[in-house]
Scaffold this motif. Structure first.
Motif, PDB file in Angstrom:
ATOM      1  N   MET A   1       1.085  -1.335   0.132  1.00 61.39           N
ATOM      2  CA  MET A   1       0.095   0.485  -0.281  1.00 61.39           C
ATOM      3  C   MET A   1       0.868   1.196  -0.017  1.00 61.39           C
ATOM      4  SD  MET A   1      -3.176  -0.862   2.294  1.00 61.39           S
ATOM      5  CE  MET A   1      -2.470  -0.815   3.742  1.00 61.39           C
ATOM      6  N   PRO A   2       0.397   2.266  -1.122  1.00 61.75           N
ATOM      7  CA  PRO A   2       1.933   3.171  -1.049  1.00 61.75           C
ATOM      8  C   PRO A   2       0.928   4.493   0.617  1.00 61.75           C
ATOM      9  CG  PRO A   2      -0.806   3.288  -2.600  1.00 61.75           C
ATOM     10  CD  PRO A   2      -0.453   2.068  -1.772  1.00 61.75           C
ATOM     11  N   ILE A   3       1.780   4.991   0.352  1.00 59.64           N
ATOM     12  CA  ILE A   3       2.038   6.306   2.327  1.00 59.64           C
ATOM     13  C   ILE A   3       1.410   7.552   1.243  1.00 59.64           C
ATOM     14  CG2 ILE A   3       3.339   6.809   3.270  1.00 59.64           C
ATOM     15  CD1 ILE A   3       4.479   4.639   3.922  1.00 59.64           C
ATOM     16  N   TYR A   4       0.424   8.336   1.926  1.00 58.89           N
ATOM     17  CA  TYR A   4       0.890   9.504   1.212  1.00 58.89           C
ATOM     18  C   TYR A   4       0.796  10.835   1.927  1.00 58.89           C
ATOM     19  CZ  TYR A   4      -2.207   7.118  -2.530  1.00 58.89           C
ATOM     20  OH  TYR A   4      -2.335   6.791  -3.498  1.00 58.89           O
ATOM     21  N   ALA A   5       0.866  11.827   1.472  1.00 62.75           N
ATOM     22  CA  ALA A   5       1.634  13.161   2.371  1.00 62.75           C
ATOM     23  C   ALA A   5       0.157  13.921   2.476  1.00 62.75           C
ATOM     24  CB  ALA A   5       2.126  13.503   2.059  1.00 62.75           C
ATOM     25  N   PHE A   6      -0.163  14.342   3.403  1.00 62.83           N
ATOM     26  CA  PHE A   6      -0.964  15.721   3.657  1.00 62.83           C
ATOM     27  C   PHE A   6      -0.740  16.611   4.618  1.00 62.83           C
ATOM     28  CE2 PHE A   6      -3.200  11.084   2.898  1.00 62.83           C
ATOM     29  CZ  PHE A   6      -4.271  11.455   1.799  1.00 62.83           C
ATOM     30  N   ALA A   7      -1.745  17.709   3.698  1.00 64.79           N
ATOM     31  CA  ALA A   7      -2.025  18.738   4.181  1.00 64.79           C
ATOM     32  C   ALA A   7      -2.422  19.743   4.916  1.00 64.79           C
ATOM     33  CB  ALA A   7      -0.817  20.023   3.916  1.00 64.79           C
ATOM     34  N   ARG A  17      -0.361   9.218   5.594  1.00 67.93           N
ATOM     35  CA  ARG A  17      -0.759   7.759   5.451  1.00 67.93           C
ATOM     36  C   ARG A  17      -0.862   6.744   4.887  1.00 67.93           C
ATOM     37  NH1 ARG A  17      -7.658   9.064   5.367  1.00 67.93           N
ATOM     38  NH2 ARG A  17      -7.952   7.149   5.452  1.00 67.93           N
ATOM     39  N   LEU A  18      -0.820   6.002   5.355  1.00 67.72           N
ATOM     40  CA  LEU A  18      -0.622   4.488   4.789  1.00 67.72           C
ATOM     41  C   LEU A  18      -1.925   4.567   4.170  1.00 67.72           C
ATOM     42  CD1 LEU A  18       1.230   1.985   3.300  1.00 67.72           C
ATOM     43  CD2 LEU A  18       0.270   0.955   6.004  1.00 67.72           C
ATOM     44  N   GLN A  19      -2.861   4.547   3.241  1.00 66.70           N
ATOM     45  CA  GLN A  19      -3.952   3.844   2.695  1.00 66.70           C
ATOM     46  C   GLN A  19      -3.978   3.511   1.384  1.00 66.70           C
ATOM     47  OE1 GLN A  19      -5.949   7.368   3.175  1.00 66.70           O
ATOM     48  NE2 GLN A  19      -5.574   7.701   0.119  1.00 66.70           N
ATOM     49  N   LYS A  20      -5.199   2.363   1.271  1.00 64.47           N
ATOM     50  CA  LYS A  20      -4.779   1.745  -0.138  1.00 64.47           C
ATOM     51  C   LYS A  20      -5.706   3.285  -1.193  1.00 64.47           C
ATOM     52  CE  LYS A  20      -7.547  -2.504   1.835  1.00 64.47           C
ATOM     53  NZ  LYS A  20      -8.391  -3.786   1.397  1.00 64.47           N
ATOM     54  N   LEU A  21      -5.259   1.961  -2.010  1.00 67.33           N
ATOM     55  CA  LEU A  21      -6.102   3.186  -3.382  1.00 67.33           C
ATOM     56  C   LEU A  21      -7.116   3.647  -3.439  1.00 67.33           C
ATOM     57  CD1 LEU A  21      -3.471   1.773  -6.420  1.00 67.33           C
ATOM     58  CD2 LEU A  21      -2.954   3.741  -5.182  1.00 67.33           C
ATOM     59  N   SER A  22      -7.838   2.798  -3.422  1.00 69.05           N
ATOM     60  CA  SER A  22      -9.039   2.487  -3.290  1.00 69.05           C
ATOM     61  C   SER A  22     -10.210   3.001  -1.978  1.00 69.05           C
ATOM     62  CB  SER A  22      -9.657   1.654  -3.299  1.00 69.05           C
ATOM     63  OG  SER A  22      -9.730   0.609  -2.237  1.00 69.05           O
ATOM     64  N   ASP A  23      -9.596   3.518  -0.686  1.00 63.57           N
ATOM     65  CA  ASP A  23     -10.235   4.793   0.159  1.00 63.57           C
ATOM     66  C   ASP A  23      -9.673   5.777  -0.161  1.00 63.57           C
ATOM     67  OD1 ASP A  23      -9.624   1.827   1.830  1.00 63.57           O
ATOM     68  OD2 ASP A  23      -7.925   2.507   2.365  1.00 63.57           O
ATOM     69  N   ALA A  24     -10.656   6.337   0.090  1.00 62.43           N
ATOM     70  CA  ALA A  24     -11.016   8.049   0.270  1.00 62.43           C
ATOM     71  C   ALA A  24     -10.045   8.728   1.142  1.00 62.43           C
ATOM     72  CB  ALA A  24     -12.474   8.579   1.280  1.00 62.43           C
TER      73      ALA A  24
END
Length: 97
Positions: A1-7, A17-24
């Motif tokens: 699962m990819p790790i995405y950066a948010f601000a 946040r570690l989340q699936k591609l299909s997660d909101a």
């Protein structure tokens, strides 16, 4: 699962946040509770470098590796380029007369 950066646009808090591609994507900031969270564009954690892709990088030492991306000797020339003479060759032939 990819790790995405948010601000958060409201308070400037940034988090991963570690989340699936299909997660909101999250909408609420965990620090201030504001609903102004946006996904950030980040650099990948790997780099593709070198002169190209090889058919396989796990061949034995005696086997020949073929470069699949930039091996111009192995790639056939396009038909249109082979049929049209090069401008430099035409100029050289015309000046020799």
């Amino acid at each position: 699962m990819p790790i995405y950066a948010f601000a958060c646009q409201a308070c400037g808090h940034s988090f991963d946040r570690l989340q699936k591609l299909s997660d909101a994507d999250p909408t609420v900031c965990p620090a201030c509770g504001a609903e102004q969270v946006q996904r950030q564009v980040t650099a990948p954690s790997f780099r593709l470098a070198g002169s190209g892709w090889y058919e396989t990088d796990f061949k034995k030492d005696g086997d020949k590796k073929r470069n699949l991306a930039g091996d111009s000797a192995a790639a056939p020339a396009p038909a249109a380029a082979a049929a049209a003479p090069a401008p430099a060759a035409a100029t050289a032939a015309g000046s020799a007369d």
